[in-house]
Design a protein around this motif. Structure first.
Motif: not given
Length: 129
Positions: A82-98
């Motif tokens: 169900g992810a889109t590129e926009k939501t995946a960008t959010w996912d990636v940024s949340a995980v990689l920043s942590v």
């Protein structure tokens, strides 16, 4: 970093409703990241993550070639239902920043040196020169 603390931070930064959503994003992003890191850097990063994520990082998905940051985001979108590129960008940024916070500045710098240009912002760090 403890499992609960890692997921709490991912959940907060990703604005996920549940730990399950945060965990799904974290598992996918860490697995894809592990495919791009090698040697001592990958081992050191694994040592700073919760055990479950360390094992995922050390036993990554196989990558045929290093993915540019935008392709990394698209790959994440393909793995999260169900992810889109926009939501995946959010996912990636949340995980990689942590992940960057857990790693610290010096190790994050070495991680970024192993990745193609463009990952800096996904890690919540200003672009390197």
């Amino acid at each position: 970093m403890r499992w609960e603390a890692f997921l709490d931070q991912v959940q907060e930064r990703g604005e996920y409703d549940t730990h399950q959503e945060a965990e799904r994003a974290a598992r996918t992003v860490v697995a894809l990241l592990g495919a791009h890191l090698v040697g001592e850097v990958r081992a050191e990063l694994a040592a700073r993550l919760p055990d479950t994520f360390a094992m995922i990082l050390l036993n990554p998905l196989q990558a045929a070639e290093p993915l540019a940051a935008d392709r990394f985001v698209r790959a994440t979108a393909a793995w999260i239902e169900g992810a889109t590129e926009k939501t995946a960008t959010w996912d990636v940024s949340a995980v990689l920043s942590v992940t960057a916070d857990a790693a610290g500045e010096e190790l994050t710098r070495r991680v970024l040196l192993q990745l193609p240009p463009g990952y800096d912002l996904l890690f919540g760090r200003p672009e390197r020169t």
